[in-house]
Design a protein around this motif. Sequence first.
Motif, short mmCIF file in Angstrom:
data_model
loop_
_atom_site.label_atom_id
_atom_site.label_comp_id
_atom_site.label_asym_id
_atom_site.label_seq_id
_atom_site.Cartn_x
_atom_site.Cartn_y
_atom_site.Cartn_z
N GLU A 56 -28.07 20.41 0.99
CA GLU A 56 -28.58 19.33 0.15
C GLU A 56 -30.00 18.95 0.53
N ARG A 108 -30.96 10.00 -2.33
CA ARG A 108 -30.22 11.24 -2.11
C ARG A 108 -29.31 11.15 -0.90
N PHE A 144 -25.26 11.46 -1.35
CA PHE A 144 -24.46 12.48 -0.68
C PHE A 144 -23.31 11.84 0.09
#
Length: 212
Positions: free
Chosen positions: A73, A95, A99
């Motif tokens: 990622e 982000r 996640f």
Amino acid sequence: MAGIRSKQKAERPDQILDAAFDEFVRTGYGAARLEDIAKRVGITKGTIYFYYGSKENLFKTLVRSLSAPLATEFQEKEWEWSGDIAADIDYIVSRLYRFILENPKFREVLRLLVAEVDRFPEFVDDNFAEFADPIFASLSRRFDLAVADGDIEPTNTYELARFMVAPPMFLNITSLLFGNRKATDTDAFISIHKSVLRNGLLKPKAAGETSA
């Protein structure tokens, strides 16, 4: 029929990992038994030995399989830097939390690693080097650019990267400790994290300077 058997065989390693995850989370590594993991899948203990060799190797493979998506990622090539450090800070933080919140199994990886650090210290160190350190290094390079551009004061950018990841990890840990008993206003938590970073890191614009 042969096609069905081939498909089942191809899926078997992942089925074993899924069952191992459930068993390790339920009992911990020490109490987990390969017989119980095999029972969850409907196979023999020997099948687990065939694919993974030992309980220790099964555990290590499981942790790697759950840690890998985080590294993927946050590979540097995956970032979409805008050139605006304020926007990039928001992007990084969003982000990170996305996640954590969208991958509940990752929360359990932390629990497993903390619980077994004394049993597998070298493995935990290797896991950090393989999955966590590249993330910090990638973020550090972005902050190096911000320092060079005069957007933030010179600082230890690697430690800054670790600092950015710390609040999401804290949220991860509290969810493990308290579950739903101590609810967190996640949106407010994320908003405060972004605000603290922007206000604490970014240099004020020079007089008369306009935003790009």
